[in-house]
Design an enzyme around this catalytic site. Structure first.
Site, PDB file in Angstrom:
ATOM      1  N   LYS A 121       9.302   3.315  -2.772  1.00  0.00           N
ATOM      2  CA  LYS A 121      10.445   3.794  -2.000  1.00  0.00           C
ATOM      3  C   LYS A 121      11.507   4.386  -2.922  1.00  0.00           C
ATOM      4  O   LYS A 121      12.001   5.493  -2.692  1.00  0.00           O
ATOM      5  CB  LYS A 121      11.023   2.635  -1.183  1.00  0.00           C
ATOM      6  CG  LYS A 121      11.882   3.051  -0.028  1.00  0.00           C
ATOM      7  CD  LYS A 121      12.387   1.824   0.733  1.00  0.00           C
ATOM      8  CE  LYS A 121      11.285   1.178   1.561  1.00  0.00           C
ATOM      9  NZ  LYS A 121      11.669  -0.150   2.075  1.00  0.00           N
TER      10      LYS A 121
ATOM     11  N   ARG B  34      17.308  -2.588   0.340  1.00  0.00           N
ATOM     12  CA  ARG B  34      15.946  -2.328   0.802  1.00  0.00           C
ATOM     13  C   ARG B  34      14.905  -2.710  -0.241  1.00  0.00           C
ATOM     14  O   ARG B  34      15.010  -2.306  -1.399  1.00  0.00           O
ATOM     15  CB  ARG B  34      15.773  -0.837   1.131  1.00  0.00           C
ATOM     16  CG  ARG B  34      16.934  -0.219   1.855  1.00  0.00           C
ATOM     17  CD  ARG B  34      16.783   1.292   1.998  1.00  0.00           C
ATOM     18  NE  ARG B  34      15.630   1.679   2.776  1.00  0.00           N
ATOM     19  CZ  ARG B  34      15.241   2.944   2.926  1.00  0.00           C
ATOM     20  NH1 ARG B  34      15.892   3.923   2.316  1.00  0.00           N
ATOM     21  NH2 ARG B  34      14.169   3.209   3.654  1.00  0.00           N
TER      22      ARG B  34
ATOM     23  N   GLY C  34       6.236  -3.728   6.470  1.00  0.00           N
ATOM     24  CA  GLY C  34       6.750  -4.861   7.215  1.00  0.00           C
ATOM     25  C   GLY C  34       6.624  -6.200   6.508  1.00  0.00           C
ATOM     26  O   GLY C  34       6.987  -7.222   7.064  1.00  0.00           O
TER      27      GLY C  34
ATOM     28  N   MET D 220       8.040  -7.109   3.575  1.00  0.00           N
ATOM     29  CA  MET D 220       9.175  -7.554   2.784  1.00  0.00           C
ATOM     30  C   MET D 220      10.472  -7.218   3.512  1.00  0.00           C
ATOM     31  O   MET D 220      10.469  -6.617   4.562  1.00  0.00           O
ATOM     32  CB  MET D 220       9.085  -6.887   1.431  1.00  0.00           C
ATOM     33  CG  MET D 220       7.676  -7.082   0.901  1.00  0.00           C
ATOM     34  SD  MET D 220       7.567  -7.588  -0.743  1.00  0.00           S
ATOM     35  CE  MET D 220       8.814  -6.624  -1.429  1.00  0.00           C
TER      36      MET D 220
ATOM     37  N   ARG E 157       6.858   9.136   1.773  1.00  0.00           N
ATOM     38  CA  ARG E 157       5.755   8.748   0.884  1.00  0.00           C
ATOM     39  C   ARG E 157       4.513   9.454   1.379  1.00  0.00           C
ATOM     40  O   ARG E 157       4.477   9.936   2.520  1.00  0.00           O
ATOM     41  CB  ARG E 157       5.541   7.231   0.893  1.00  0.00           C
ATOM     42  CG  ARG E 157       5.003   6.753   2.202  1.00  0.00           C
ATOM     43  CD  ARG E 157       5.006   5.272   2.356  1.00  0.00           C
ATOM     44  NE  ARG E 157       5.089   4.989   3.782  1.00  0.00           N
ATOM     45  CZ  ARG E 157       5.478   3.842   4.284  1.00  0.00           C
ATOM     46  NH1 ARG E 157       5.860   2.876   3.515  1.00  0.00           N
ATOM     47  NH2 ARG E 157       5.512   3.677   5.580  1.00  0.00           N
TER      48      ARG E 157
ATOM     49  N   HIS F 230       3.979  -1.283  13.961  1.00  0.00           N
ATOM     50  CA  HIS F 230       3.456  -2.215  12.958  1.00  0.00           C
ATOM     51  C   HIS F 230       1.949  -2.382  13.103  1.00  0.00           C
ATOM     52  O   HIS F 230       1.194  -2.278  12.141  1.00  0.00           O
ATOM     53  CB  HIS F 230       4.159  -3.572  13.110  1.00  0.00           C
ATOM     54  CG  HIS F 230       3.629  -4.628  12.185  1.00  0.00           C
ATOM     55  ND1 HIS F 230       2.662  -5.541  12.569  1.00  0.00           N
ATOM     56  CD2 HIS F 230       3.904  -4.898  10.899  1.00  0.00           C
ATOM     57  CE1 HIS F 230       2.384  -6.330  11.546  1.00  0.00           C
ATOM     58  NE2 HIS F 230       3.127  -5.971  10.521  1.00  0.00           N
TER      59      HIS F 230
ATOM     60  N   SER G 289     -33.946  -1.149 -16.143  1.00  0.00           N
ATOM     61  CA  SER G 289     -33.124  -1.196 -14.945  1.00  0.00           C
ATOM     62  C   SER G 289     -32.392  -2.524 -14.955  1.00  0.00           C
ATOM     63  O   SER G 289     -33.015  -3.579 -15.045  1.00  0.00           O
ATOM     64  CB  SER G 289     -33.992  -1.061 -13.698  1.00  0.00           C
ATOM     65  OG  SER G 289     -33.193  -1.242 -12.551  1.00  0.00           O
TER      66      SER G 289
ATOM     67  N   CYS H 164     -30.114  -1.610 -10.379  1.00  0.00           N
ATOM     68  CA  CYS H 164     -30.504  -1.825  -8.997  1.00  0.00           C
ATOM     69  C   CYS H 164     -29.812  -3.080  -8.496  1.00  0.00           C
ATOM     70  O   CYS H 164     -29.334  -3.874  -9.284  1.00  0.00           O
ATOM     71  CB  CYS H 164     -32.021  -1.941  -8.878  1.00  0.00           C
ATOM     72  SG  CYS H 164     -32.719  -3.226  -9.912  1.00  0.00           S
TER      73      CYS H 164
ATOM     74  N   TYR I 145     -28.671   6.313 -13.643  1.00  0.00           N
ATOM     75  CA  TYR I 145     -28.625   6.286 -12.185  1.00  0.00           C
ATOM     76  C   TYR I 145     -28.196   4.922 -11.666  1.00  0.00           C
ATOM     77  O   TYR I 145     -28.248   3.925 -12.393  1.00  0.00           O
ATOM     78  CB  TYR I 145     -29.994   6.662 -11.582  1.00  0.00           C
ATOM     79  CG  TYR I 145     -31.076   5.641 -11.801  1.00  0.00           C
ATOM     80  CD1 TYR I 145     -31.249   4.580 -10.903  1.00  0.00           C
ATOM     81  CD2 TYR I 145     -31.933   5.728 -12.888  1.00  0.00           C
ATOM     82  CE1 TYR I 145     -32.239   3.636 -11.113  1.00  0.00           C
ATOM     83  CE2 TYR I 145     -32.922   4.785 -13.110  1.00  0.00           C
ATOM     84  CZ  TYR I 145     -33.069   3.735 -12.214  1.00  0.00           C
ATOM     85  OH  TYR I 145     -34.042   2.783 -12.411  1.00  0.00           O
TER      86      TYR I 145
HETATM   87  P1  ADP Z   1      10.582  -0.880   5.511  1.00  0.00           P
HETATM   88  O1  ADP Z   1      10.026  -0.816   4.132  1.00  0.00           O
HETATM   89  O2  ADP Z   1      10.226  -2.113   6.231  1.00  0.00           O
HETATM   90  O3  ADP Z   1      10.360   0.373   6.264  1.00  0.00           O
HETATM   91  P2  ADP Z   1      13.220   0.069   4.942  1.00  0.00           P
HETATM   92  O4  ADP Z   1      13.870  -0.323   3.671  1.00  0.00           O
HETATM   93  O5  ADP Z   1      12.641   1.416   4.967  1.00  0.00           O
HETATM   94  O6  ADP Z   1      12.168  -1.031   5.322  1.00  0.00           O
HETATM   95  O7  ADP Z   1      14.343  -0.074   6.041  1.00  0.00           O
HETATM   96  C1  ADP Z   1      14.194  -0.517   7.339  1.00  0.00           C
HETATM   97  C2  ADP Z   1      14.822   0.471   8.286  1.00  0.00           C
HETATM   98  O8  ADP Z   1      16.206   0.677   8.010  1.00  0.00           O
HETATM   99  C3  ADP Z   1      14.171   1.828   8.227  1.00  0.00           C
HETATM  100  O9  ADP Z   1      14.047   2.325   9.505  1.00  0.00           O
HETATM  101  C4  ADP Z   1      15.135   2.633   7.426  1.00  0.00           C
HETATM  102  O10 ADP Z   1      15.065   3.988   7.735  1.00  0.00           O
HETATM  103  C5  ADP Z   1      16.466   2.038   7.816  1.00  0.00           C
HETATM  104  N1  ADP Z   1      17.454   2.197   6.759  1.00  0.00           N
HETATM  105  C6  ADP Z   1      17.313   1.777   5.485  1.00  0.00           C
HETATM  106  N2  ADP Z   1      18.390   2.138   4.743  1.00  0.00           N
HETATM  107  C7  ADP Z   1      19.224   2.789   5.564  1.00  0.00           C
HETATM  108  C8  ADP Z   1      20.500   3.413   5.367  1.00  0.00           C
HETATM  109  N3  ADP Z   1      21.085   3.437   4.181  1.00  0.00           N
HETATM  110  N4  ADP Z   1      21.058   3.983   6.439  1.00  0.00           N
HETATM  111  C9  ADP Z   1      20.446   3.947   7.636  1.00  0.00           C
HETATM  112  N5  ADP Z   1      19.259   3.396   7.889  1.00  0.00           N
HETATM  113  C10 ADP Z   1      18.640   2.811   6.859  1.00  0.00           C
HETATM  114 MG    MG Z   2      10.777   2.139   5.635  1.00  0.00          MG
HETATM  115 MG    MG Z   3      10.741  -3.257   7.841  1.00  0.00          MG
END
Ligand code: ADP
Ligand code: MG
Ligand code: MG
Length: 889
Positions: free
Chosen positions: A22, A91, A100, A102, A335, A451, A778, A846, A866
């Site tokens: 990220k 984040r 989902g 972490m 990503r 999810h 082999s 094999c 092979y």
């Molecule tokens: P995950 O890895 O579970 O997607 P994220 O870190 O991407 O978690 O964040 C969870 C949600 O919060 C996502 O929808 C993301 O877009 C939103 N979000 C994260 N940072 C910000 C921010 N600075 N402003 C607005 N929304 C945010």
């Molecule tokens: Mg995200």
């Molecule tokens: Mg999340």
């Protein structure tokens, strides 16, 4: 880069190890000029130090202060200030995405005072209090570890009081009351008040993200996805932008192409007046991007422009998170997007056509595992099918199983050998164990980005999501279809993740189009063309040949259609089963040479016929035939059974055939404590010379018949379980004598080779000596693994392997994927030593490892000629052999 903390402007997309996926991609987007709210990343090194020391490492708090101050300067606002507060998100973001798994906390910096400041500066009381209640809820759940349900139930109750099921109907007073309620929950559950100090909030949130690396569900996910345990996560601290300002704001997720089919076009969901995860959490119904275009054309156009740039920049399909704040578009994440196997192949082909990538890259981007999943069977469209409903085709495949409505039941039933379909309203990270155990996942809410969909695609599980005709009642363990049909726990369901269809009962399955194509069916199809493009290039690129393990003419023919370039292992033991068992018994209990010879003479024509069929199917290609390997008692009746039978007969005074008694004596004589280490392989050939000679004769005569018929047979006679070159010498002398005899009788030389398996450590050590006699090697990596570790597969896999996996002694069973460190060292040494004696020695492998992607890459790297694997795995091995060579470039 120095220190633990890095501004977004400092990094780039290739620094995933340090910044997490990220963070690296936020940096990349910042640097190519996309609208990303500013922020900084605390790197994975800091996380590793924190986890090791149990607290922030020296210097980290100061670095955070420094970067926070810089952020405050850029934004012209102070974190949590009473008048016009800066708010941030905290984040998580590891090297590999763990959807989902972490934690993330939004709106950090709000407190009893700054909520007023936010209301004033934004001119919206409702927005400010909505943000505050969100902070309390997220902070309470993730940082303070309070059961999230306490908050969501309070929220639900409040909505019910309003007679509404939408959070949008809550007004300022409701939200203020909720804030009070949430604060009370926090006090009751933790014994302290919600921390009002913004910096304390920030530090606690950072720690919570670090700690979330080690939650049970995160560990389970990593084990499932084979993500190393010691990477740690980065933490991104980012200025908030707000999608919950009102209807001119919102938040969304999108893919630059369809992640399920790979089709071109944009796919995504948008939710007005929403923040963060609202869009995937199913709190309200989302709209498509096409509808988003109606709502806010300017932002939509800009989004499309950005998606195009991202694809060109990453040269791949991307997934993104975005937020619109009062008509201004912000990018929050991107990503390279996860995709189904089908989409991976299609996207490769499309992008090659578009000139974004070359065919080498198209090959690199798909895996043998993805190809294997495309070869799975599909539902039979011509069968009677009881269609219940159609949901979102979230992750392809055809799954049949019994409906279960919670994860523990899914796990329990699956452990009892039942196939289950996990049915949920929507899944959350706690459902992971159930999703792993289930054949398929069915949800009534959420789209392709929910999810359930994301996780199922990652695992290759079939998933239908958002089947909103279904009323799922998890407590009562049943669902109702559109008020009609009721499906209870234990009822059988069939779900089609490729079409989104859900059927009652079990629908029969048929071969996949890809398999039909490999079988020679020439109907055209977009997916087939994509697969062909990749396979053609992979075949071109690979150095490793691919052979098949096949014991019958039918298997050999199928393997050849799948692209096998010969047979690497033809086992002969099954040829001694069934009706022929009798002859083996006769051989073993024969009292003299004449009796043995008679038994062998009866076996000869049968064996010859077996080999002729295989040599014909593989005409012009090498066929390696292994002389009989397992201990003879495997072909005899079971000791206890036979003893009991005779004892009972004796006791009741019944007549017992004399042969039975002789047989029992033979069984007793041949009984071994450790059959794996007993009379088998070459030892058997030496103990009963006529046996190997008969087999050699059958092979060579079959070859002679093929020659007479104008064929081109290429038999390779393989001696198993050799430890010493002298063993091989003895056996080879006998085989060559047979060969001379057959040549004389048939009036022509029979082309053949005699070689050996290398499956004992001693053989690998002395491979230079063995190669003096062996014309080819082999590696039998199954036995080599058993003999290296000193355990027998049949005995140990079901006993202590799971403890070994749990304790991290194995990452994966060494029978599934070659233990390259140990067993691999024998393979490397055996190959090198063998070629010291015979530089042109042909060396193959094999056994199951020959079809395992990671093992194939290893065999490529040590220079084998092979690999050989089961016919069905041949295309997978071809693809991985190509990828191995491209990776090596
Ligand atoms: P995950 O890895 O579970 O997607 P994220 O870190 O991407 O978690 O964040 C969870 C949600 O919060 C996502 O929808 C993301 O877009 C939103 N979000 C994260 N940072 C910000 C921010 N600075 N402003 C607005 N929304 C945010
Ligand atoms: Mg995200
Ligand atoms: Mg999340």
């Amino acid at each position: 880069m120095t220190g633990y903390v890095h501004d977004f402007a400092e990094g780039d997309k290739d620094q995933k190890d340090l910044l997490g996926g990220k963070g690296a991609n936020l940096a990349e987007m910042t640097n190519i000029g996309l609208p990303v709210p500013p922020g900084f990343t605390i790197d994975t090194e800091a996380c590793r130090a924190y986890l090791a020391e149990g607290g922030f490492p020296d210097g980290l708090p100061e670095e955070v202060t420094e970067h926070l101050t810089a952020l405050e300067r850029t934004m012209g606002r102070q974190l949590g200030a009473a008048d016009d507060p800066l708010l941030v998100s905290v984040r998580s973001g590891a090297k590999f995405s763990m959807p989902g798994m972490m934690e993330t906390v939004l709106n950090v910096g709000l407190n009893d005072e700054s909520v007023g400041g936010l209301a004033a500066s934004s001119d919206s009381e409702r927005f400010a209090w909505d943000s505050y209640r969100r902070l309390l809820q997220m902070f309470g759940g993730t940082v303070l570890d309070i059961d999230g349900q306490l908050f969501s139930e309070a929220l639900e109750a409040r909505k019910q009081e309003k007679g509404s099921d939408s959070d949008l109907d809550l007004d300022v007073e409701d939200l203020q009351a909720l804030v009070e309620q949430f604060k009370t929950i926090i006090r009751d559950e933790t014994g302290r008040d919600f921390p009002q100090d913004p910096r304390e909030q920030l530090d606690l949130a950072i720690k919570a993200v670090f700690d979330s690396w080690n939650t049970d569900r995160a560990r389970l996910y990593r084990r499932q996805e084979r993500i190393p345990e010691d990477l740690g996560t980065a933490v991104n601290v980012q200025a908030m932008v707000f999608g919950n300002f009102g209807m001119d704001s919102g938040s969304g997720v999108a893919f630059t192409r369809d992640p399920a089919s790979g089709d071109q076009g944009v796919y995504g969901d948008y939710l007005q007046n929403a923040q963060g995860e609202d869009v995937v959490a199913g709190i309200r119904n989302t709209v498509s991007l096409a509808d988003f275009a109606e709502i806010d054309r300017t932002s939509y156009d800009e989004l499309l422009e950005i998606m195009k740039r991202l694809e060109e920049h990453y040269r791949d399909m991307c997934d993104i998170e975005f937020t619109v704040e009062r008509g201004k578009l912000w990018m929050l994440q991107t990503r390279v997007g996860k995709r189904t196997a089908e989409a991976a192949f299609r996207i490769g082909r499309h992008m090659t056509d578009e000139g974004l990538i070359d065919t080498d890259e198209a090959v690199r981007r798909v895996t043998g595992a993805q190809l294997a999943s495309l070869m799975f069977p599909r539902f039979d469209e011509d069968a009677d099918r009881d269609l219940l409903t159609v949901g979102v085709n979230a992750s392809p495949g055809a799954a049949v199983g019994k409906a279960v409505f919670d994860s523990p039941t899914a796990v329990e039933w699956a452990a009892n050998g039942e196939d289950v379909i996990l049915v949920r309203k929507e899944t959350n990270p706690d459902d992971l164990s159930g999703m792993v155990a289930a054949r398929g996942i069915l949800t009534s809410r959420g789209g392709k980005t929910s999810h359930a969909a994301v996780v199922a695609r990652g695992m290759g599980r079939t998933c239908v999501s958002g089947a909103d005709d279904l009323e799922v009642d998890a407590a009562a363990k049943r669902f109702t279809v559109d008020g009609g049909t009721v499906i209870e726990e234990g009822d059988t369901l069939s779900i089609d993740g490729t079409t989104g269809e859900v059927f009652a009962g079990a629908v029969p399955v048929v071969d996949s189009v890809v398999v039909r194509h490999f079988e020679g069916d020439d109907s055209e199809d977009d997916l087939i063309e994509a697969v062909d493009l990749v396979m053609t290039r992979a075949d071109d690129a690979r150095r490793l040949r691919v052979r098949a393990n096949a014991d019958t003419a039918e298997d050999a023919a199928r393997a050849r259609r799948f692209g096998a370039e010969g047979i690497g292992l033809c086992r002969t033991e099954h040829m001694f089963l069934g009706e022929r068992r009798q002859l083996v018994e006769d051989l073993i209990i024969a009292e003299d040479e004449a009796g043995q010879e008679a038994a062998l003479a009866a076996l000869l024509p049968l064996q010859r016929e077996d080999f002729a069929g295989i040599l014909e199917a593989m005409d012009g290609l090498p066929v390696t035939i292994r002389l009989i390997d397992p201990p003879l008692h495997e072909f005899l009746p079971e000791l206890t059974e036979l003893s009991v039978e005779i004892a009972v007969a004796d006791a009741t005074g019944e007549q017992v055939e004399e042969k039975k008694r002789t047989l029992l004596a033979a069984v007793q004589r041949l009984h071994e404590q450790n059959p794996m280490l007993g009379l088998r392989g070459v030892r058997l050939g030496i103990q009963i010379p006529g046996l190997f000679e008969m087999q050699a004769r059958a092979i060579l005569e079959a070859a002679a018949d093929r020659l007479d018929a104008g064929g081109d047979p290429r038999p390779e006679i393989m001696v198993p379980l050799v430890a010493s070159v002298r063993e091989l010498d003895v056996v080879k002398r006998h085989i060559e004598a047979v060969a001379r005899d057959v040549a004389e009788r048939r009036g022509r030389e029979i082309p053949h080779q005699v070689g050996t398996m290398i499956e004992l450590p001693r053989a690998a050590f002395l491979a230079d000596r063995i190669a003096k006699s062996a014309e080819f090697f082999s590696f039998g990596t199954n036995d080599l693994t058993q003999m290296s570790w000193g355990f027998s597969r049949d005995d140990v896999e079901s006993s202590f392997f799971s403890a070994y996996l749990d304790n991290g002694i194995f990452d994966v069973s060494p029978f599934e994927s070659l233990d390259t460190l140990g067993v691999g060292a024998f393979v490397r040494m055996g190959t090198e030593k063998g070629r010291e004696t015979r530089p042109d020695l042909k060396v193959g492998v094999c056994g199951e490892h020959g079809g395992d992607p990671a093992s194939i890459h290893f065999f490529h790297s040590v220079g084998l000629d092979y690999v050989s694997c089961s016919p069905f795995r041949v295309p997978v091995a071809r693809l991985e052999a190509g990828r191995a060579n491209l990776d090596a470039d």
